[in-house]
Design a protein around this motif. Structure first.
Motif, PDB file in Angstrom:
ATOM      1  N   ARG A  37       0.826  -1.209   0.000  1.00 42.83           N
ATOM      2  CA  ARG A  37       0.000   0.000   0.000  1.00 42.83           C
ATOM      3  C   ARG A  37       0.856   1.253   0.000  1.00 42.83           C
ATOM      4  O   ARG A  37       0.558   2.216  -0.695  1.00 42.83           O
ATOM      5  CB  ARG A  37      -0.922  -0.013   1.229  1.00 42.83           C
ATOM      6  CG  ARG A  37      -2.068  -1.007   1.109  1.00 42.83           C
ATOM      7  CD  ARG A  37      -2.785  -1.202   2.421  1.00 42.83           C
ATOM      8  NE  ARG A  37      -3.898  -2.133   2.277  1.00 42.83           N
ATOM      9  CZ  ARG A  37      -4.574  -2.651   3.276  1.00 42.83           C
ATOM     10  NH1 ARG A  37      -4.249  -2.351   4.538  1.00 42.83           N
ATOM     11  NH2 ARG A  37      -5.571  -3.485   3.059  1.00 42.83           N
ATOM     12  N   ARG A  38       1.927   1.223   0.793  1.00 44.08           N
ATOM     13  CA  ARG A  38       2.809   2.398   0.827  1.00 44.08           C
ATOM     14  C   ARG A  38       3.373   2.680  -0.564  1.00 44.08           C
ATOM     15  O   ARG A  38       3.434   3.840  -0.995  1.00 44.08           O
ATOM     16  CB  ARG A  38       3.938   2.179   1.832  1.00 44.08           C
ATOM     17  CG  ARG A  38       4.903   3.368   1.905  1.00 44.08           C
ATOM     18  CD  ARG A  38       6.018   3.130   2.907  1.00 44.08           C
ATOM     19  NE  ARG A  38       5.520   3.275   4.276  1.00 44.08           N
ATOM     20  CZ  ARG A  38       5.334   2.269   5.113  1.00 44.08           C
ATOM     21  NH1 ARG A  38       5.584   1.024   4.707  1.00 44.08           N
ATOM     22  NH2 ARG A  38       4.898   2.472   6.334  1.00 44.08           N
ATOM     23  N   TYR A  92       0.595   4.188  -2.648  1.00 47.14           N
ATOM     24  CA  TYR A  92       0.290   5.556  -2.225  1.00 47.14           C
ATOM     25  C   TYR A  92       1.377   6.531  -2.672  1.00 47.14           C
ATOM     26  O   TYR A  92       1.082   7.634  -3.143  1.00 47.14           O
ATOM     27  CB  TYR A  92       0.153   5.621  -0.697  1.00 47.14           C
ATOM     28  CG  TYR A  92      -0.955   4.781  -0.119  1.00 47.14           C
ATOM     29  CD1 TYR A  92      -1.969   4.262  -0.931  1.00 47.14           C
ATOM     30  CD2 TYR A  92      -0.993   4.455   1.233  1.00 47.14           C
ATOM     31  CE1 TYR A  92      -2.976   3.473  -0.404  1.00 47.14           C
ATOM     32  CE2 TYR A  92      -2.003   3.668   1.764  1.00 47.14           C
ATOM     33  CZ  TYR A  92      -2.983   3.182   0.947  1.00 47.14           C
ATOM     34  OH  TYR A  92      -3.985   2.405   1.474  1.00 47.14           O
ATOM     35  N   VAL A  99      -3.930   1.889  -6.304  1.00 43.70           N
ATOM     36  CA  VAL A  99      -4.525   2.236  -5.008  1.00 43.70           C
ATOM     37  C   VAL A  99      -5.851   1.499  -4.822  1.00 43.70           C
ATOM     38  O   VAL A  99      -6.151   0.987  -3.735  1.00 43.70           O
ATOM     39  CB  VAL A  99      -4.735   3.758  -4.894  1.00 43.70           C
ATOM     40  CG1 VAL A  99      -5.532   4.109  -3.637  1.00 43.70           C
ATOM     41  CG2 VAL A  99      -3.397   4.480  -4.881  1.00 43.70           C
ATOM     42  N   VAL A 117      -9.618   4.394   2.107  1.00 47.09           N
ATOM     43  CA  VAL A 117      -8.753   5.297   1.348  1.00 47.09           C
ATOM     44  C   VAL A 117      -9.330   5.615  -0.036  1.00 47.09           C
ATOM     45  O   VAL A 117      -9.017   6.651  -0.626  1.00 47.09           O
ATOM     46  CB  VAL A 117      -7.341   4.674   1.218  1.00 47.09           C
ATOM     47  CG1 VAL A 117      -6.432   5.542   0.358  1.00 47.09           C
ATOM     48  CG2 VAL A 117      -6.734   4.482   2.592  1.00 47.09           C
ATOM     49  N   ALA A 166      -8.926   8.906  -2.811  1.00 50.54           N
ATOM     50  CA  ALA A 166      -8.181   8.729  -4.058  1.00 50.54           C
ATOM     51  C   ALA A 166      -9.051   9.079  -5.263  1.00 50.54           C
ATOM     52  O   ALA A 166      -8.592   9.741  -6.211  1.00 50.54           O
ATOM     53  CB  ALA A 166      -7.684   7.287  -4.168  1.00 50.54           C
ATOM     54  N   PHE A 226      -6.205  12.914   0.535  1.00 43.68           N
ATOM     55  CA  PHE A 226      -5.741  11.546   0.270  1.00 43.68           C
ATOM     56  C   PHE A 226      -4.505  11.223   1.097  1.00 43.68           C
ATOM     57  O   PHE A 226      -4.390  10.119   1.649  1.00 43.68           O
ATOM     58  CB  PHE A 226      -5.423  11.361  -1.210  1.00 43.68           C
ATOM     59  CG  PHE A 226      -4.732  10.055  -1.497  1.00 43.68           C
ATOM     60  CD1 PHE A 226      -5.443   8.872  -1.533  1.00 43.68           C
ATOM     61  CD2 PHE A 226      -3.353  10.005  -1.693  1.00 43.68           C
ATOM     62  CE1 PHE A 226      -4.813   7.664  -1.761  1.00 43.68           C
ATOM     63  CE2 PHE A 226      -2.719   8.800  -1.930  1.00 43.68           C
ATOM     64  CZ  PHE A 226      -3.453   7.628  -1.965  1.00 43.68           C
ATOM     65  N   ALA A 286      -4.195   8.139   3.623  1.00 48.41           N
ATOM     66  CA  ALA A 286      -3.151   7.130   3.445  1.00 48.41           C
ATOM     67  C   ALA A 286      -2.288   7.021   4.696  1.00 48.41           C
ATOM     68  O   ALA A 286      -1.947   5.907   5.132  1.00 48.41           O
ATOM     69  CB  ALA A 286      -2.285   7.487   2.243  1.00 48.41           C
TER      70      ALA A 286
END
Length: 321
Positions: free
Chosen positions: A108-109, A112, A162, A170, A174, A302, A306
């Motif tokens: 996910r990081r 993002y 994402v 999230v 987004a 966003f 995140a």
């Protein structure tokens, strides 16, 4: 002689009587002994039966106690085993969920960061295009939109990542950032390309080598006048709303037919001229700055969403099965 015989007979009778008495006494003694022996034997049998019954009772009681103890020990062992199994299973699930959460957080990081990087690139491209077009709306200017277009494509691609990685909390932020970016690019493109459409229509109206009465030139002139009439429509506070809308629809239809009749004018340019005449956008810099601010706000929202997701270190046990 007779007296001796009598004496002998008396003696013999005495002996016989003594023998009979002894025999009777012996018989009586034998019967007494037999009765005593029978009584003793019966007593022994009774005692033996009592001992046997007591032994059987004791044995059955011991057996039941042993069975009960065995069942109790078995149930305790089963309960202990199940407790240990549940504890081990919970530990395994927790470890697996933690490892899975760490992998998800890493993925996910990365998604993002890519989305935020693409958003920053789009903002820079938009600012560059606005600076290039600022103060020249309507003039003969050509602004390169290549960087902006490329940045928008990158943002759309990273938005897909994402969406794939999530989590659901999230996704609205987004989507809002992407929508703002698309509107920013669309508005900027329309504002920058409008002068080109105007030049195309002007060229069609005054193209050298075309007879003044030619159908193409006449169509261009009619389109230009129809667009001018549409732009000259009073604002809604000057005429009642329903009347203005009816007049606007009439002028819009007339302008649309006139613009699309100019064969040298492309459809995209025609649509842009109609939009500009109907909406009459003014204040290019101020309008585009508002679009930039809206996009920046959506991007910041966003980033906050995140960061909140990545800082949530509680593993999701539902994903561990």
């Amino acid at each position: 002689m007779d007296s001796e015989l009598l004496a002998v007979g008396a003696a013999f009778a005495g002996v016989a009587m003594g023998f009979v008495g002894s025999l009777a006494a012996a018989s009586i003694q034998r019967k007494g002994s037999q009765a005593q022996a029978d009584a003793t034997a019966q007593s022994a049998v009774t005692t033996a039966e009592a001992v046997y019954q007591a032994a059987v009772t004791t044995s059955e009681s011991g057996y039941r106690a042993a069975v009960t103890a065995a069942e109790t020990a078995y149930q305790a062992a089963i309960a202990s085993s199940e407790s240990q199994y549940r504890a081990a299973l919970t530990t395994a699930k927790t470890q697996y969920a933690s490892a899975l959460e760490a992998l998800n957080r890493t993925a996910r990081r990365a998604a993002y960061v890519s989305f935020i990087t693409a958003a920053a690139a789009l903002r820079r491209g938009a600012e560059s295009a606005i600076e290039g077009a600022d103060g020249r709306a309507g003039e003969d200017s050509d602004v390169d939109l290549g960087n902006l277009t490329e940045a928008l494509r990158a943002l759309q691609a990273t938005h897909g990542a994402v969406e794939l990685e999530g989590p659901p909390a999230v996704l609205p932020a987004a989507a809002a950032a992407l929508n703002r970016a698309q509107r920013l690019a669309a508005e900027l493109t329309r504002h920058i390309q409008h002068p080109r459409a105007e030049r195309a229509l002007t060229a069609a109206c005054s193209f050298l080598g075309t007879a003044e009465g030619s159908p193409e030139r006449q169509a261009a002139v009619r389109a230009s006048r129809a667009l001018s009439d549409l732009r000259a429509l009073p604002a809604s506070d000057e005429v009642r709303g329903a009347e203005r809308e009816a007049e606007r629809d009439r002028l819009m239809q007339r302008a649309r037919e006139a613009v699309y009749a100019v064969t040298s004018l492309s459809r995209p340019h025609g649509r842009l001229l109609l939009w500009w005449a109907a909406e009459r956008p003014e204040g290019f810099s101020r309008f585009m700055q508002q679009q930039l601010d809206d996009f920046a706000e959506a991007s910041a929202t966003f980033v906050h969403a995140a960061r909140t997701c990545l800082n949530d270190t509680q593993p999701d046990m539902s994903e561990a099965g």
